[in-house]
Write a protein that holds these residues in place. Sequence first.
Motif, PDB file in Angstrom:
ATOM      1  N   CYS A  11     -23.427 -11.699  13.625  1.00 13.34           N
ATOM      2  CA  CYS A  11     -24.281 -12.865  13.855  1.00 13.34           C
ATOM      3  C   CYS A  11     -23.680 -13.688  14.986  1.00 13.34           C
ATOM      4  N   ILE A  29     -22.407 -23.254  16.447  1.00 12.95           N
ATOM      5  CA  ILE A  29     -22.663 -22.826  15.080  1.00 12.95           C
ATOM      6  C   ILE A  29     -22.407 -21.322  14.978  1.00 12.95           C
ATOM      7  N   PRO A  31     -22.923 -18.393  12.292  1.00  9.49           N
ATOM      8  CA  PRO A  31     -23.450 -17.983  10.986  1.00  9.49           C
ATOM      9  C   PRO A  31     -22.504 -16.992  10.311  1.00  9.49           C
ATOM     10  N   CYS A  40     -26.104 -17.501   3.448  1.00  6.08           N
ATOM     11  CA  CYS A  40     -25.448 -17.684   4.739  1.00  6.08           C
ATOM     12  C   CYS A  40     -24.839 -19.073   4.791  1.00  6.08           C
ATOM     13  N   SER A  41     -23.602 -19.132   5.226  1.00  3.08           N
ATOM     14  CA  SER A  41     -22.977 -20.420   5.510  1.00  3.08           C
ATOM     15  C   SER A  41     -22.839 -20.514   7.024  1.00  3.08           C
ATOM     16  N   PHE A  42     -22.669 -21.709   7.522  1.00  5.83           N
ATOM     17  CA  PHE A  42     -22.607 -21.925   8.962  1.00  5.83           C
ATOM     18  C   PHE A  42     -21.355 -22.719   9.293  1.00  5.83           C
ATOM     19  N   THR A  53     -18.081 -26.641   7.342  1.00  2.00           N
ATOM     20  CA  THR A  53     -19.017 -25.567   7.045  1.00  2.00           C
ATOM     21  C   THR A  53     -20.171 -26.154   6.254  1.00  2.00           C
ATOM     22  N   ILE A  81     -30.235 -26.577  12.540  1.00  3.99           N
ATOM     23  CA  ILE A  81     -30.047 -25.132  12.423  1.00  3.99           C
ATOM     24  C   ILE A  81     -31.362 -24.470  12.072  1.00  3.99           C
TER      25      ILE A  81
END
Length: 82
Positions: A11, A29, A31, A40-42, A53, A81
């Motif tokens: 990603c 950012i 992903p 999904c964390s960013f 995060t 986002i």
Amino acid sequence: MFDIETILADCPPFRITVEIGLKETELEIVPHWSGNEYYCSFYVFHEGREAGTVISTDINEWAWLTKPGPEWLAQYIGNEID
């Protein structure tokens, strides 16, 4: 721990611009999809430093997963986002 090379290959990072006060701030950012494709964390970076995060906790709700900051900021970043 996570392997940054794997994350970046899966990603690619992207940039968003948020306006805080009267100043525009650019955030990078990254992903990070977990074991299943639905979570999904960013990772949020500002000027090369990790700022925290964020994760989506509900369809339109965002929160800090690490390095807690103001919840309105997590929500604002998450909305950008989306």
